[in-house]
Every structure is written in structure tokens, then in C-alpha cells.
Design an enzyme around this catalytic site. Structure first.
Site, PDB file in Angstrom:
ATOM      1  N   GLY A   1       0.880  -1.476   0.185  1.00 34.50           N
ATOM      2  CA  GLY A   1      -0.237  -0.042  -0.002  1.00 34.50           C
ATOM      3  C   GLY A   1       1.030   1.047  -0.259  1.00 34.50           C
ATOM      4  O   GLY A   1       2.022   1.184  -0.637  1.00 34.50           O
TER       5      GLY A   1
ATOM      6  N   ARG B   1       2.560  -4.381  12.606  1.00 37.83           N
ATOM      7  CA  ARG B   1       1.747  -4.798  13.939  1.00 37.83           C
ATOM      8  C   ARG B   1       2.420  -6.194  14.401  1.00 37.83           C
ATOM      9  O   ARG B   1       2.693  -6.856  13.505  1.00 37.83           O
ATOM     10  CB  ARG B   1       0.257  -4.514  13.735  1.00 37.83           C
ATOM     11  CG  ARG B   1      -0.400  -3.402  13.576  1.00 37.83           C
ATOM     12  CD  ARG B   1      -0.148  -2.467  14.893  1.00 37.83           C
ATOM     13  NE  ARG B   1      -1.130  -1.171  14.584  1.00 37.83           N
ATOM     14  CZ  ARG B   1      -0.270   0.030  14.251  1.00 37.83           C
ATOM     15  NH1 ARG B   1       0.879  -0.033  14.035  1.00 37.83           N
ATOM     16  NH2 ARG B   1      -1.170   1.150  14.217  1.00 37.83           N
TER      17      ARG B   1
ATOM     18  N   GLU C   1       2.862  -5.015  23.212  1.00 36.87           N
ATOM     19  CA  GLU C   1       3.704  -3.734  23.475  1.00 36.87           C
ATOM     20  C   GLU C   1       3.236  -3.202  24.462  1.00 36.87           C
ATOM     21  O   GLU C   1       1.872  -3.150  24.884  1.00 36.87           O
ATOM     22  CB  GLU C   1       3.472  -2.793  22.216  1.00 36.87           C
ATOM     23  CG  GLU C   1       4.225  -3.409  21.057  1.00 36.87           C
ATOM     24  CD  GLU C   1       4.103  -2.293  19.824  1.00 36.87           C
ATOM     25  OE1 GLU C   1       3.349  -1.307  19.955  1.00 36.87           O
ATOM     26  OE2 GLU C   1       4.350  -2.741  18.674  1.00 36.87           O
TER      27      GLU C   1
ATOM     28  N   HIS D   1       8.454   0.803  18.906  1.00 39.55           N
ATOM     29  CA  HIS D   1       7.383   1.381  18.046  1.00 39.55           C
ATOM     30  C   HIS D   1       7.683   2.756  17.686  1.00 39.55           C
ATOM     31  O   HIS D   1       6.979   3.509  18.014  1.00 39.55           O
ATOM     32  CB  HIS D   1       6.042   1.076  18.583  1.00 39.55           C
ATOM     33  CG  HIS D   1       5.077   1.178  17.550  1.00 39.55           C
ATOM     34  ND1 HIS D   1       3.981   0.322  17.508  1.00 39.55           N
ATOM     35  CD2 HIS D   1       4.668   1.948  16.510  1.00 39.55           C
ATOM     36  CE1 HIS D   1       2.990   0.658  16.696  1.00 39.55           C
ATOM     37  NE2 HIS D   1       3.620   1.736  15.879  1.00 39.55           N
TER      38      HIS D   1
ATOM     39  N   GLY E   1       8.410   3.750  14.484  1.00 40.84           N
ATOM     40  CA  GLY E   1       8.670   3.782  12.900  1.00 40.84           C
ATOM     41  C   GLY E   1       8.171   5.154  12.386  1.00 40.84           C
ATOM     42  O   GLY E   1       8.814   5.756  11.417  1.00 40.84           O
TER      43      GLY E   1
HETATM   44  P1  NAP Z   1      -2.532   0.444   3.126  1.00 44.95           P
HETATM   45  O1  NAP Z   1      -1.829   1.773   2.164  1.00 44.95           O
HETATM   46  O2  NAP Z   1      -3.805   0.536   3.493  1.00 44.95           O
HETATM   47  O3  NAP Z   1      -1.781  -0.787   2.632  1.00 44.95           O
HETATM   48  C1  NAP Z   1      -1.853  -2.132   3.177  1.00 44.95           C
HETATM   49  C2  NAP Z   1      -1.448  -2.956   2.429  1.00 44.95           C
HETATM   50  O4  NAP Z   1      -1.686  -4.218   3.083  1.00 44.95           O
HETATM   51  C3  NAP Z   1      -2.309  -3.140   1.179  1.00 44.95           C
HETATM   52  O5  NAP Z   1      -1.274  -3.286   0.089  1.00 44.95           O
HETATM   53  C4  NAP Z   1      -2.983  -4.337   1.223  1.00 44.95           C
HETATM   54  O6  NAP Z   1      -3.401  -5.030   0.051  1.00 44.95           O
HETATM   55  C5  NAP Z   1      -2.366  -5.321   2.178  1.00 44.95           C
HETATM   56  N1  NAP Z   1      -3.016  -6.162   2.957  1.00 44.95           N
HETATM   57  C6  NAP Z   1      -4.105  -5.918   3.769  1.00 44.95           C
HETATM   58  N2  NAP Z   1      -4.471  -7.141   4.200  1.00 44.95           N
HETATM   59  C7  NAP Z   1      -3.661  -8.153   3.619  1.00 44.95           C
HETATM   60  C8  NAP Z   1      -3.667  -9.438   3.764  1.00 44.95           C
HETATM   61  N3  NAP Z   1      -4.656 -10.022   4.703  1.00 44.95           N
HETATM   62  N4  NAP Z   1      -2.858 -10.040   3.204  1.00 44.95           N
HETATM   63  C9  NAP Z   1      -1.886  -9.437   2.576  1.00 44.95           C
HETATM   64  N5  NAP Z   1      -1.872  -8.383   2.197  1.00 44.95           N
HETATM   65  C10 NAP Z   1      -2.844  -7.529   2.972  1.00 44.95           C
HETATM   66  O7  NAP Z   1      -1.776   0.839   4.540  1.00 44.95           O
HETATM   67  P2  NAP Z   1      -0.411   1.901   5.110  1.00 44.95           P
HETATM   68  O8  NAP Z   1      -0.708   3.260   4.885  1.00 44.95           O
HETATM   69  O9  NAP Z   1       0.679   1.405   3.716  1.00 44.95           O
HETATM   70  O10 NAP Z   1       0.077   1.241   6.510  1.00 44.95           O
HETATM   71  C11 NAP Z   1      -0.107   0.013   6.733  1.00 44.95           C
HETATM   72  C12 NAP Z   1       0.234  -0.531   8.181  1.00 44.95           C
HETATM   73  O11 NAP Z   1       1.421   0.085   8.621  1.00 44.95           O
HETATM   74  C13 NAP Z   1      -0.845   0.245   9.031  1.00 44.95           C
HETATM   75  O12 NAP Z   1      -2.153  -0.074   8.940  1.00 44.95           O
HETATM   76  C14 NAP Z   1      -0.092   0.217  10.242  1.00 44.95           C
HETATM   77  O13 NAP Z   1      -0.490  -0.948  10.908  1.00 44.95           O
HETATM   78  C15 NAP Z   1       1.344   0.077   9.920  1.00 44.95           C
HETATM   79  N6  NAP Z   1       2.352   1.147  10.436  1.00 44.95           N
HETATM   80  C16 NAP Z   1       3.311   0.992  11.517  1.00 44.95           C
HETATM   81  C17 NAP Z   1       3.968   2.246  11.960  1.00 44.95           C
HETATM   82  C18 NAP Z   1       5.037   2.043  12.718  1.00 44.95           C
HETATM   83  O14 NAP Z   1       5.256   2.909  13.664  1.00 44.95           O
HETATM   84  N7  NAP Z   1       5.594   0.838  12.852  1.00 44.95           N
HETATM   85  C19 NAP Z   1       3.657   3.596  11.309  1.00 44.95           C
HETATM   86  C20 NAP Z   1       2.783   3.624  10.328  1.00 44.95           C
HETATM   87  C21 NAP Z   1       1.945   2.376   9.896  1.00 44.95           C
HETATM   88  P3  NAP Z   1      -4.693  -5.917  -0.264  1.00 44.95           P
HETATM   89  O15 NAP Z   1      -5.876  -5.191   0.386  1.00 44.95           O
HETATM   90  O16 NAP Z   1      -4.859  -5.931  -1.736  1.00 44.95           O
HETATM   91  O17 NAP Z   1      -4.725  -7.104   0.554  1.00 44.95           O
HETATM   92  C1  8YV Z   2       2.173   5.422  15.644  1.00 44.34           C
HETATM   93  C2  8YV Z   2       1.462   3.893  13.885  1.00 44.34           C
HETATM   94  O1  8YV Z   2       3.384   5.081  16.408  1.00 44.34           O
HETATM   95  O2  8YV Z   2       0.315   5.270  12.229  1.00 44.34           O
HETATM   96  C3  8YV Z   2       0.690   4.127  12.828  1.00 44.34           C
HETATM   97  O3  8YV Z   2      -0.044   3.139  12.440  1.00 44.34           O
HETATM   98  O4  8YV Z   2       1.908   2.724  14.369  1.00 44.34           O
HETATM   99  C4  8YV Z   2       2.597   4.889  14.370  1.00 44.34           C
HETATM  100  O5  8YV Z   2       2.770   5.871  13.507  1.00 44.34           O
HETATM  101  C5  8YV Z   2       1.206   5.576  16.229  1.00 44.34           C
HETATM  102  O6  8YV Z   2      -0.081   5.186  15.537  1.00 44.34           O
HETATM  103  C6  8YV Z   2       0.970   6.919  17.142  1.00 44.34           C
HETATM  104  O7  8YV Z   2       0.214   6.387  18.143  1.00 44.34           O
END
Ligand code: NAP
Ligand code: 8YV
Length: 314
Positions: free
Chosen positions: A152, A230, A259, A277, A279
Site C-alpha cells: 500500500g 503490527r 507492546e 514502535h 517507525g
Molecule cells: P495501506 O495503504 O492500506 O496498505 C496496506 C497493504 O496491506 C495493502 O497493500 C493491502 O493490499 C495489504 N493487505 C491488507 N490485508 C492483507 C492481507 N490479509 N494479506 C496480505 N496483504 C494485505 O496501509 P499503509 O498506509 O501502507 O499502512 C500499513 C500499516 O502499517 C498500518 O495499518 C499500520 O498498522 C502500520 N504502520 C506502522 C507504523 C510503525 O510505527 N511501525 C507506522 C505507520 C503504519 P490488499 O488489500 O490487496 O491485500
Molecule cells: C504511531 C503507527 O506510532 O501510524 C501508525 O499506525 O503505528 C505509528 O505511526 C502510532 O499510531 C501513534 O500512536
């Protein structure tokens, strides 16, 4: 002024802007939540929360006139969106403004694993350099095959961020995307073909333990698992045992199943790099996330519309 419940922290900038338009009640300053909800819950129309804390069932039930939830973060798996949709509550999040930062974190963790950043930093600090001589050689990140689970907004930013290392990029999602990378419809197959597996799907039930013992075994002893999505996406118990017994080479992790608890067995390993966490955790990106969180609240207050609703509320 309308009442807003603030769950979790907020920057001074966010607080200043919210307080100009709302009476802000910070959950952290509420002692007896049940009593507070009984006395004040009916007047609360807006909630500001984050991806970790979400909105608990107790709070959802105690706010009968809730109209909007603004989430500071793009991941919203801690918010019961089905219940929000049922009650006509709009949920917003902060997509896009953190793509590059989270992608940088994925690169950082990958480089730290491949180039043994923590071991070599310790080599200098401990005096081993003087006592034993040069540190053992590490492995190059150049020309690797990188499998990205989730393509995504952030997955695409990760793929682009790795370009200087000339990788072959594979990806797995439920539906094929219009991107210049090779789609693999089976996650295990992708892991088998990859040197590095990077997780960047949403959390929640649909992705729970997608990276299971089988996928980890396919990634193998020379493989590196990077998780910036996650903690729930990876079977942490299976991952730890593979890291302990040589079934998996390395792991770079920003997220964990419970976490901020990180199992002692994981903390004790040398072949992991662990982040709390963070990112998206830079001053610049958190400011952009905070601005969008408040912009959504203020726009909803002024005309009932929002800037970045979650897909379920579009
Ligand atoms: P996004 O644009 O909605 O992209 C999500 C991707 O995951 C899509 O390509 C989707 O494709 C795929 N997906 C969803 N369900 C799936 C499944 N069951 N199997 C395989 N692929 C699947 O979201 P984004 O903005 O990139 O963010 C993604 C996630 O990153 C967030 O929801 C959050 O949990 C995490 N995140 C973490 C941090 C951190 O601090 N570590 C920060 C920001 C975000 P399909 O729908 O085609 O499967
Ligand atoms: C943040 C995240 O740490 O955007 C997310 O999904 O995991 C991180 O950017 C968190 O959401 C802030 O509370």
C-alpha cells in the site's frame, strides 16, 4: 464549546489548537472513569486517540453522542470501526504523511541487521577492537531479493527507498497492484524466494499471524525478517524459537505482540534489532500527523466533513 475526550498524549501544538475550539478532557487526568462517563459522557462529541490506545469498549459505550474519532496514526486496528459505522461515528486517521519515515525505519532495521550495527558499536565501546582486532565481516545489503508483505502507501515507499541497493522486489497482497514489482500470490513462496521479508500490512484479525512458523521456515537460516506493521502480523513465539535455533537468521522489529512488553527471550538474542514502535517517531513526521489529526477534528466541527476518513467511513 463542544467536549472532546483526549486518549493518550498530544503535542503542545495539538493541545493548543484543540483547546481553542473544544473543552478538552484528558483521559490521563480522569480518576474514576465509570463515574466520569456517567456524569460527562453524554456531552462528549469528539475523541482524539492514537493507534495504540484506540477507543475501549467501555469508553465507546459511555459516550452515547459521540460523532467523530480522530486517530493520530494510520493504523486503526485498536478502534472498533464496525461499531463506529453502526453508530454513524466518523473515524479518521493520518495516512501518507508518515510513509517516508516508516520506510526509512524499515531500511534502518534492514541495514542494522545486515551490517551488524549493534555488535560493531559494542565492539568499539567494549574495547574489543583494541583487544581482539578487527570485527568479523558482515554481509552486504546490495542486490538482495526483498519480499514485501503489503504494497500500500508505505509498502510502495519502502520499495522506492531501497532503490540505491539495487534489489529485486517481490510483493504479496490479497489483490495485485499496479506497481513495477513482481506479485507473488502465495506468502510462503515469496518468503522462500526472499533474503529479506518486510511486513507492512495493517494489523487486526485479518492479518493475525500471517507470518507463521511455515513462512518463517521458508525465509530460512539466511533470511532476515523486518516487521514495521503490527506485532500481531507475526507469530512471535514461532519467530523467537526460529531465531534461537538457527531456523531464521535475523530480525529487525519495531512492533511486538504485547507492546510495550517484549519477551525476555527476544531481548536476550544477539541476532535481533529491537525498536520501541518508533517507525514514524521523528519530530517532523509526528508534527505532520498531529496537524492532520487536529485538522480532521476542526473541519468536522466546522462543516461535518473530514479530510482523511478510514476506508470503512468513506
Ligand atoms: P495501506 O495503504 O492500506 O496498505 C496496506 C497493504 O496491506 C495493502 O497493500 C493491502 O493490499 C495489504 N493487505 C491488507 N490485508 C492483507 C492481507 N490479509 N494479506 C496480505 N496483504 C494485505 O496501509 P499503509 O498506509 O501502507 O499502512 C500499513 C500499516 O502499517 C498500518 O495499518 C499500520 O498498522 C502500520 N504502520 C506502522 C507504523 C510503525 O510505527 N511501525 C507506522 C505507520 C503504519 P490488499 O488489500 O490487496 O491485500
Ligand atoms: C504511531 C503507527 O506510532 O501510524 C501508525 O499506525 O503505528 C505509528 O505511526 C502510532 O499510531 C501513534 O500512536
Amino acid at each position: 464549546m463542544p467536549d472532546l475526550l483526549l486518549i493518550g498524549g498530544a503535542t503542545d501544538e495539538m493541545l493548543g489548537r484543540m483547546s481553542a475550539e473544544f473543552t478538552v478532557h484528558a483521559l490521563s487526568e480522569i480518576g474514576d472513569l465509570d463515574a466520569w462517563l456517567s456524569a460527562n459522557g453524554a456531552s462528549v462529541t469528539h475523541v482524539a486517540t492514537n493507534g495504540h490506545d484506540g477507543v475501549s469498549p467501555q469508553i465507546m459505550a459511555g459516550l452515547p453522542n459521540l460523532k467523530m474519532v480522530s486517530c493520530y496514526g494510520v493504523g486503526y486496528d485498536a478502534i472498533d470501526t464496525a461499531e463506529c459505522v453502526r453508530r454513524g461515528i466518523v473515524v479518521t486517521h493520518t495516512p501518507n504523511v508518515l510513509n517516508e519515515e516508516v520506510a526509512s525505519t524499515a531500511v534502518l532495521l534492514t541495514l542494522a541487521c545486515y551490517r551488524e550495527l549493534l555488535r560493531d558499536d559494542a565492539w568499539v565501546r567494549s574495547g574489543e577492537w583494541e583487544a581482539k582486532g578487527n570485527a568479523p565481516l558482515t554481509r552486504s545489503v546490495d542486490n538482495r531479493t526483498i519480499g514485501i508483505l503489503g504494497m500500500g502507501r508505505i509498502g510502495q515507499a519502502i520499495a522506492e527507498k531501497f532503490a540505491p541497493w539495487s534489489p529485486t522486489i517481490l510483493y504479496h497482497t490479497r489483490s495485485e497492484k499496479d506497481v513495477p514489482y513482481q506479485y507473488v500470490d502465495n506468502l510462503r513462496d515469496m518468503a522462500e524466494r526472499s533474503d529479506i521479508l518486510i511486513c507492512i500490512t495493517p494489523g487486526g484479525d485479518a492479518t493475525r499471524h500471517l507470518v507463521n512458523a511455515d513462512v518463517i521456515a521458508a525465509l530460512g537460516p539466511n533470511g532476515t525478517l523486518i516487521n514495521v506493521s503490527r506485532g500481531s502480523v507475526v507469530d512471535e513465539t514461532a519467530m523467537i524459537s526460529a531465531l534461537q535455533n538457527g531456523g531464521l537468521g535475523w530480525a529487525g522489529l519495531d512492533v511486538f505482540e504485547a507492546e510495550p512488553h517484549v519477551p525476555e527471550a527476544l531481548r536476550a538474542l544477539k541476532n535481533v534489532v529491537l525498536l520501541p514502535h518508533v517507525g514514524s517517531g521523528t519530530v517532523e513526521t509526528r508534527a505532520a500527523m498531529g496537524a492532520l489529526t487536529v485538522d480532521n477534528l476542526l473541519q468536522h466541527l466546522s462543516d461535518g466533513s473530514v479530510i482523511s476518513p478510514v476506508p470503512e467511513c468513506q
